[in-house]
Design a protein around this motif. Structure first.
Motif, PDB file in Angstrom:
ATOM      1  N   MET A   1       0.818  -1.195   0.000  1.00 37.10           N
ATOM      2  CA  MET A   1       0.000   0.000   0.000  1.00 37.10           C
ATOM      3  C   MET A   1       0.864   1.264   0.000  1.00 37.10           C
ATOM      4  O   MET A   1       0.396   2.304  -0.422  1.00 37.10           O
ATOM      5  N   ALA A   2       2.102   1.141   0.418  1.00 34.05           N
ATOM      6  CA  ALA A   2       2.977   2.317   0.443  1.00 34.05           C
ATOM      7  C   ALA A   2       3.280   2.822  -0.966  1.00 34.05           C
ATOM      8  O   ALA A   2       3.616   3.998  -1.145  1.00 34.05           O
ATOM      9  N   ASP A   3       3.145   1.941  -1.958  1.00 32.27           N
ATOM     10  CA  ASP A   3       3.435   2.321  -3.341  1.00 32.27           C
ATOM     11  C   ASP A   3       2.243   2.948  -4.058  1.00 32.27           C
ATOM     12  O   ASP A   3       2.372   3.370  -5.208  1.00 32.27           O
ATOM     13  N   LEU A   4       1.097   3.006  -3.418  1.00 32.75           N
ATOM     14  CA  LEU A   4      -0.103   3.506  -4.100  1.00 32.75           C
ATOM     15  C   LEU A   4       0.031   4.941  -4.611  1.00 32.75           C
ATOM     16  O   LEU A   4      -0.450   5.225  -5.718  1.00 32.75           O
ATOM     17  N   PRO A   5       0.682   5.861  -3.917  1.00 34.87           N
ATOM     18  CA  PRO A   5       0.847   7.202  -4.507  1.00 34.87           C
ATOM     19  C   PRO A   5       1.635   7.169  -5.822  1.00 34.87           C
ATOM     20  O   PRO A   5       1.271   7.854  -6.787  1.00 34.87           O
ATOM     21  N   ALA A   6       2.688   6.367  -5.883  1.00 38.81           N
ATOM     22  CA  ALA A   6       3.469   6.253  -7.126  1.00 38.81           C
ATOM     23  C   ALA A   6       2.638   5.593  -8.221  1.00 38.81           C
ATOM     24  O   ALA A   6       2.679   6.001  -9.387  1.00 38.81           O
ATOM     25  N   ILE A   7       1.866   4.582  -7.848  1.00 41.35           N
ATOM     26  CA  ILE A   7       0.985   3.902  -8.802  1.00 41.35           C
ATOM     27  C   ILE A   7      -0.036   4.888  -9.360  1.00 41.35           C
ATOM     28  O   ILE A   7      -0.268   4.942 -10.575  1.00 41.35           O
ATOM     29  N   ALA A   8      -0.633   5.665  -8.467  1.00 39.60           N
ATOM     30  CA  ALA A   8      -1.610   6.662  -8.909  1.00 39.60           C
ATOM     31  C   ALA A   8      -0.976   7.652  -9.875  1.00 39.60           C
ATOM     32  O   ALA A   8      -1.594   8.053 -10.871  1.00 39.60           O
ATOM     33  N   GLY A   9       0.254   8.038  -9.623  1.00 40.55           N
ATOM     34  CA  GLY A   9       0.949   8.964 -10.511  1.00 40.55           C
ATOM     35  C   GLY A   9       1.210   8.377 -11.882  1.00 40.55           C
ATOM     36  O   GLY A   9       1.048   9.050 -12.907  1.00 40.55           O
ATOM     37  N   ILE A  10       1.635   7.121 -11.921  1.00 44.26           N
ATOM     38  CA  ILE A  10       1.863   6.456 -13.212  1.00 44.26           C
ATOM     39  C   ILE A  10       0.555   6.395 -13.999  1.00 44.26           C
ATOM     40  O   ILE A  10       0.503   6.755 -15.178  1.00 44.26           O
ATOM     41  N   TYR A  11      -0.487   5.947 -13.340  1.00 38.51           N
ATOM     42  CA  TYR A  11      -1.764   5.775 -14.026  1.00 38.51           C
ATOM     43  C   TYR A  11      -2.341   7.103 -14.496  1.00 38.51           C
ATOM     44  O   TYR A  11      -2.942   7.179 -15.575  1.00 38.51           O
ATOM     45  N   GLU A  12      -2.154   8.155 -13.711  1.00 34.40           N
ATOM     46  CA  GLU A  12      -2.677   9.467 -14.093  1.00 34.40           C
ATOM     47  C   GLU A  12      -2.155   9.900 -15.463  1.00 34.40           C
ATOM     48  O   GLU A  12      -2.891  10.472 -16.266  1.00 34.40           O
ATOM     49  N   GLY A  13      -0.895   9.603 -15.737  1.00 33.34           N
ATOM     50  CA  GLY A  13      -0.346   9.928 -17.048  1.00 33.34           C
ATOM     51  C   GLY A  13      -1.076   9.213 -18.175  1.00 33.34           C
ATOM     52  O   GLY A  13      -1.345   9.795 -19.229  1.00 33.34           O
ATOM     53  N   ASP A  28      -8.381   8.976  -7.301  1.00 30.13           N
ATOM     54  CA  ASP A  28      -7.589   9.547  -6.214  1.00 30.13           C
ATOM     55  C   ASP A  28      -7.030   8.418  -5.348  1.00 30.13           C
ATOM     56  O   ASP A  28      -7.299   7.231  -5.581  1.00 30.13           O
ATOM     57  N   LEU A  29      -6.255   8.786  -4.343  1.00 29.99           N
ATOM     58  CA  LEU A  29      -5.603   7.791  -3.496  1.00 29.99           C
ATOM     59  C   LEU A  29      -6.619   6.924  -2.748  1.00 29.99           C
ATOM     60  O   LEU A  29      -6.401   5.717  -2.588  1.00 29.99           O
ATOM     61  N   ALA A  30      -7.723   7.494  -2.331  1.00 32.43           N
ATOM     62  CA  ALA A  30      -8.759   6.708  -1.651  1.00 32.43           C
ATOM     63  C   ALA A  30      -9.329   5.634  -2.583  1.00 32.43           C
ATOM     64  O   ALA A  30      -9.557   4.493  -2.164  1.00 32.43           O
ATOM     65  N   GLU A  31      -9.525   5.988  -3.851  1.00 28.08           N
ATOM     66  CA  GLU A  31     -10.030   5.004  -4.812  1.00 28.08           C
ATOM     67  C   GLU A  31      -8.981   3.927  -5.086  1.00 28.08           C
ATOM     68  O   GLU A  31      -9.312   2.750  -5.209  1.00 28.08           O
ATOM     69  N   TRP A  32      -7.717   4.311  -5.165  1.00 28.21           N
ATOM     70  CA  TRP A  32      -6.661   3.314  -5.358  1.00 28.21           C
ATOM     71  C   TRP A  32      -6.595   2.363  -4.166  1.00 28.21           C
ATOM     72  O   TRP A  32      -6.398   1.156  -4.331  1.00 28.21           O
ATOM     73  N   THR A  33      -6.784   2.879  -2.989  1.00 26.69           N
ATOM     74  CA  THR A  33      -6.794   2.033  -1.795  1.00 26.69           C
ATOM     75  C   THR A  33      -7.956   1.059  -1.857  1.00 26.69           C
ATOM     76  O   THR A  33      -7.803  -0.130  -1.549  1.00 26.69           O
ATOM     77  N   ARG A  34      -9.130   1.539  -2.270  1.00 25.86           N
ATOM     78  CA  ARG A  34     -10.293   0.665  -2.408  1.00 25.86           C
ATOM     79  C   ARG A  34     -10.035  -0.426  -3.440  1.00 25.86           C
ATOM     80  O   ARG A  34     -10.319  -1.606  -3.218  1.00 25.86           O
ATOM     81  N   ARG A  35      -9.467  -0.054  -4.584  1.00 25.14           N
ATOM     82  CA  ARG A  35      -9.189  -1.037  -5.647  1.00 25.14           C
ATOM     83  C   ARG A  35      -8.182  -2.086  -5.175  1.00 25.14           C
ATOM     84  O   ARG A  35      -8.363  -3.287  -5.401  1.00 25.14           O
ATOM     85  N   PHE A  36      -7.099  -1.616  -4.552  1.00 23.10           N
ATOM     86  CA  PHE A  36      -6.069  -2.528  -4.051  1.00 23.10           C
ATOM     87  C   PHE A  36      -6.679  -3.526  -3.065  1.00 23.10           C
ATOM     88  O   PHE A  36      -6.445  -4.730  -3.157  1.00 23.10           O
ATOM     89  N   THR A  37      -7.471  -3.029  -2.144  1.00 25.91           N
ATOM     90  CA  THR A  37      -8.093  -3.886  -1.131  1.00 25.91           C
ATOM     91  C   THR A  37      -9.049  -4.885  -1.778  1.00 25.91           C
ATOM     92  O   THR A  37      -9.050  -6.075  -1.424  1.00 25.91           O
ATOM     93  N   ALA A  38      -9.857  -4.440  -2.724  1.00 30.17           N
ATOM     94  CA  ALA A  38     -10.799  -5.348  -3.398  1.00 30.17           C
ATOM     95  C   ALA A  38     -10.061  -6.458  -4.144  1.00 30.17           C
ATOM     96  O   ALA A  38     -10.466  -7.627  -4.107  1.00 30.17           O
ATOM     97  N   ILE A  39      -8.982  -6.104  -4.804  1.00 37.20           N
ATOM     98  CA  ILE A  39      -8.213  -7.094  -5.570  1.00 37.20           C
ATOM     99  C   ILE A  39      -7.565  -8.106  -4.644  1.00 37.20           C
ATOM    100  O   ILE A  39      -7.678  -9.315  -4.839  1.00 37.20           O
ATOM    101  N   THR A  40      -6.875  -7.630  -3.631  1.00 34.42           N
ATOM    102  CA  THR A  40      -6.173  -8.549  -2.739  1.00 34.42           C
ATOM    103  C   THR A  40      -7.148  -9.351  -1.873  1.00 34.42           C
ATOM    104  O   THR A  40      -6.895 -10.519  -1.598  1.00 34.42           O
TER     105      THR A  40
END
Length: 158
Positions: A1-13, A28-40
């Motif tokens: 989960m610590a990498d989610l800000p970097a992931i969000a930045g890559i995807y934003e491009g 946003d970061l909250a949505e990335w957290t939700r997606r990560f949690t749902a997947i795992t």
């Protein structure tokens, strides 16, 4: 989960400048957290590749469909930081993703490649890993003032 800000930045491009994704607004970061949690929580892999201590890309699988009969089929996604393309990172991620899927009981993996004519690296990567072309959905997305196709590829892990 610590990498989610970097992931969000890559995807934003990709969201802002490309047709590799049909999303029109960057999550946003909250949505990335939700997606990560749902997947795992679904027992599916979400992987990150680092090069020289920086996030070079990420890959994950999500359920192909929500109906229970599809539970052994997943859709994969891979996104790379622009500076990491052409360095083999995508192949390493896809190999690891397929291995984890197999370990987790996934039988079929589907790749949905948006705008394959302008995104030829993704179909090439998947084909090198044994994915077969199984269809094209024509004009199913509209982004950047253009109608876009998606190419469907599939790999059996059995």
């Amino acid at each position: 989960m610590a990498d989610l800000p970097a992931i969000a930045g890559i995807y934003e491009g990709y969201v802002r400048t490309s047709t590799a994704t049909f999303e029109l607004e960057s999550p946003d970061l909250a949505e990335w957290t939700r997606r990560f949690t749902a997947i795992t929580d679904a027992g599916l892999p979400f992987l990150v590749a680092e090069v020289d201590g920086r996030v070079a890309g990420y890959a994950y699988c999500s359920p192909w469909k929500t109906r229970p009969a599809y539970r052994r089929t997943a859709e994969n996604s891979i996104y790379l930081a622009p500076w990491s393309t052409g360095r083999g990172v995508g192949g390493v991620l896809l190999d690891a993703l397929l291995s984890r899927c197999h370990e987790n009981g996934i039988r079929e993996v589907i790749a949905v490649v948006a705008d394959p004519e302008r995104n030829p690296a993704s179909p090439a990567l998947h084909r090198r890993r044994g994915f077969d072309d199984v269809g094209v959905l024509r004009n199913v997305g509209y982004k950047h003032d253009r109608w876009l196709d998606t190419l469907l590829l599939q790999k059996s892990l059995i």
